[in-house]
Design an enzyme around this catalytic site. Sequence first.
Site, mmCIF file in Angstrom:
data_model
loop_
_atom_site.group_PDB
_atom_site.id
_atom_site.type_symbol
_atom_site.label_atom_id
_atom_site.label_comp_id
_atom_site.label_asym_id
_atom_site.label_seq_id
_atom_site.Cartn_x
_atom_site.Cartn_y
_atom_site.Cartn_z
ATOM 1 N N PHE A 86 10.921 3.723 3.159
ATOM 2 C CA PHE A 86 11.331 2.547 2.394
ATOM 3 C C PHE A 86 10.044 1.829 1.945
ATOM 4 O O PHE A 86 9.282 2.408 1.198
ATOM 5 C CB PHE A 86 12.395 1.758 3.169
ATOM 6 C CG PHE A 86 13.732 2.447 2.942
ATOM 7 C CD1 PHE A 86 13.962 3.729 3.434
ATOM 8 C CD2 PHE A 86 14.684 1.901 2.104
ATOM 9 C CE1 PHE A 86 15.125 4.438 3.123
ATOM 10 C CE2 PHE A 86 15.851 2.590 1.782
ATOM 11 C CZ PHE A 86 16.070 3.862 2.298
ATOM 12 N N SER B 189 10.505 9.389 -0.575
ATOM 13 C CA SER B 189 10.603 7.947 -0.799
ATOM 14 C C SER B 189 12.049 7.553 -1.046
ATOM 15 O O SER B 189 12.839 8.351 -1.587
ATOM 16 C CB SER B 189 9.760 7.600 -2.022
ATOM 17 O OG SER B 189 10.103 6.337 -2.522
ATOM 18 N N ASN C 279 2.020 -3.240 -5.497
ATOM 19 C CA ASN C 279 3.070 -3.561 -4.532
ATOM 20 C C ASN C 279 2.909 -4.975 -3.977
ATOM 21 O O ASN C 279 1.824 -5.556 -4.014
ATOM 22 C CB ASN C 279 3.073 -2.533 -3.397
ATOM 23 C CG ASN C 279 3.369 -1.137 -3.911
ATOM 24 O OD1 ASN C 279 2.530 -0.255 -3.877
ATOM 25 N ND2 ASN C 279 4.563 -0.952 -4.438
ATOM 26 N N SER D 115 -8.624 7.406 -2.193
ATOM 27 C CA SER D 115 -8.784 7.028 -0.785
ATOM 28 C C SER D 115 -10.258 7.098 -0.426
ATOM 29 O O SER D 115 -11.084 7.463 -1.259
ATOM 30 C CB SER D 115 -7.971 7.974 0.099
ATOM 31 O OG SER D 115 -8.373 9.307 -0.129
ATOM 32 N N LYS E 299 0.674 8.213 -6.635
ATOM 33 C CA LYS E 299 1.794 7.383 -6.187
ATOM 34 C C LYS E 299 1.977 6.062 -6.922
ATOM 35 O O LYS E 299 2.775 5.226 -6.492
ATOM 36 C CB LYS E 299 1.633 7.108 -4.694
ATOM 37 C CG LYS E 299 0.349 6.359 -4.360
ATOM 38 C CD LYS E 299 0.364 5.819 -2.956
ATOM 39 C CE LYS E 299 -0.786 4.850 -2.760
ATOM 40 N NZ LYS E 299 -0.824 4.231 -1.465
ATOM 41 N N ARG F 210 14.057 -5.931 -0.142
ATOM 42 C CA ARG F 210 13.604 -4.580 0.206
ATOM 43 C C ARG F 210 13.521 -4.426 1.716
ATOM 44 O O ARG F 210 13.465 -5.402 2.461
ATOM 45 C CB ARG F 210 12.196 -4.302 -0.366
ATOM 46 C CG ARG F 210 12.099 -4.313 -1.874
ATOM 47 C CD ARG F 210 12.821 -3.128 -2.515
ATOM 48 N NE ARG F 210 12.688 -3.141 -3.972
ATOM 49 C CZ ARG F 210 13.485 -3.819 -4.804
ATOM 50 N NH1 ARG F 210 14.481 -4.552 -4.325
ATOM 51 N NH2 ARG F 210 13.296 -3.755 -6.108
ATOM 52 N N LYS G 247 9.080 13.094 -6.691
ATOM 53 C CA LYS G 247 9.580 13.137 -5.299
ATOM 54 C C LYS G 247 10.895 13.914 -5.238
ATOM 55 O O LYS G 247 11.098 14.761 -4.359
ATOM 56 C CB LYS G 247 9.783 11.715 -4.750
ATOM 57 C CG LYS G 247 8.496 10.940 -4.521
ATOM 58 C CD LYS G 247 7.703 11.507 -3.344
ATOM 59 C CE LYS G 247 6.423 10.752 -3.092
ATOM 60 N NZ LYS G 247 5.489 11.451 -2.204
ATOM 61 N N TYR H 211 6.816 9.193 -11.274
ATOM 62 C CA TYR H 211 6.423 9.316 -9.867
ATOM 63 C C TYR H 211 7.659 9.605 -9.009
ATOM 64 O O TYR H 211 7.679 10.541 -8.205
ATOM 65 C CB TYR H 211 5.730 8.020 -9.386
ATOM 66 C CG TYR H 211 5.888 7.773 -7.908
ATOM 67 C CD1 TYR H 211 5.125 8.482 -6.982
ATOM 68 C CD2 TYR H 211 6.842 6.861 -7.426
ATOM 69 C CE1 TYR H 211 5.309 8.283 -5.625
ATOM 70 C CE2 TYR H 211 7.023 6.662 -6.068
ATOM 71 C CZ TYR H 211 6.258 7.375 -5.171
ATOM 72 O OH TYR H 211 6.450 7.193 -3.834
ATOM 73 N N PHE I 72 1.056 14.246 2.758
ATOM 74 C CA PHE I 72 1.052 12.903 2.156
ATOM 75 C C PHE I 72 0.462 12.941 0.747
ATOM 76 O O PHE I 72 0.667 12.018 -0.030
ATOM 77 C CB PHE I 72 0.173 11.948 2.979
ATOM 78 C CG PHE I 72 0.682 11.652 4.353
ATOM 79 C CD1 PHE I 72 1.762 10.807 4.544
ATOM 80 C CD2 PHE I 72 0.081 12.209 5.479
ATOM 81 C CE1 PHE I 72 2.234 10.522 5.820
ATOM 82 C CE2 PHE I 72 0.539 11.926 6.750
ATOM 83 C CZ PHE I 72 1.618 11.088 6.927
#
Length: 363
Positions: free
Chosen positions: A181, A124, A202, A36, A84, A234, A156, A152, A80
């Site tokens: 989602f 998730s 993604n 990030s 990921k 989705r 979770k 991953y 958070f």
Amino acid sequence: MNILVAGGAGFIGSHTMVELLNAGYNVICVDNLYNSSNEAINRVEKITSKKVKFYLCDLIYIDKLNQIFLQEKIDAVIMFAGYKAVGESSTKPLEYYYNNLLSIMNMIEVMRKHNCKNLIFSSSATVYGQNVSVPITEDSYVGDLKNITNPYGRTKLMIEQILYDVANSDKDFKMIILRYFNPVGAHDSGLIGEDPKGIPNNLMPYIAQVAVGKRSELHIFGNDYNTKDGTGVRDYIHVVDLSIGHILSLNIFFNSDKKYTADGINNNIYIYNLGTGIGYSVLDVKNAYEKVANIKIPYVFDDRRLGDIDELYCSPHKAKNELNWVAKRDLFDMCETSYNFQKNNPKGYDDMNNHNIVFAERK
Ligand code: UD1
């Protein structure tokens, strides 16, 4: 109230910091900036005209985290932080297990030490695994690690189990698990959004890069799924709606006159799906993007991606009934804000503008 946001410089973290500041909370951001940018924090301050206190800290270093809790009085934590990338997790499983599990365990240990016992965890839809029937409710079957296709996703589910066990061992701890989602879109300002490093994994960030000419064409993974047009379906959710879900969840900690349905032996763990409840196919998303951007998205059909399933969408009723949360932004809003951010930031965040970083030093 002081909220510690771990992973606040990331996509969902930065949008949630905006909503927290707008709702009047003080925000303490902790991030290692691994995936990030501190420019996201500058922009959160610009959007809200409020200050974020930022600590550069990797949660695997418990002493540093403890130092932050010594300096700040924290009322709740939103977690958070974590690796990921689904594909990467299969090639680097140990890194994923080590980082994601150690980070949450350190966080809980330090929270307990400082008597801060309010935790929201980013989970998730992946925890529902592959053999789930739609719409998915919070009571849908969860719990088989082998049913999840990648490390991953397994981190979770493992973390959810850790939270259960800690909540059951300590009735004062309140844990909220939010199962996201497919978060997409960006803030209306166009200042913050999703800024994946390298090739996006993604769908929507990939389309965004095709839309601005950074990539030549979209690869649609499979057109023989058992769905209306053969492409995967989705439950895409606008990141601002998702962020607001966190703000409303905080009421469970700070405004307890309402009844929330709890889980766990001590009734102190709360689980909510955050999605719109509407399923869109890959072609639906591509077509909506073309409409709002007024641009053609070239595409080709490729083989199915390993681990993908026909369709996944939730029942959002529990969050609506108990949190009073409704996703208000539709697919067009998601595409429009995504495109706006991508156009304004064709190279993602510009890191030249350094935020005033406080290093969390060991004493
Ligand atoms: C994925 C992860 C999920 C994670 C979520 C984060 C898997 C199995 N699941 O969800 O654990 O929480 O991202 O948002 O990876 N698609 C294309 N072309 C692309 C990219 C995607 O056709 O370039 C298709 C996929 O096949 C799928 C749909 O778009 O049908 C959505 O994919 P994606 O955005 O990667 O999300 P998920 O796979 O649902």
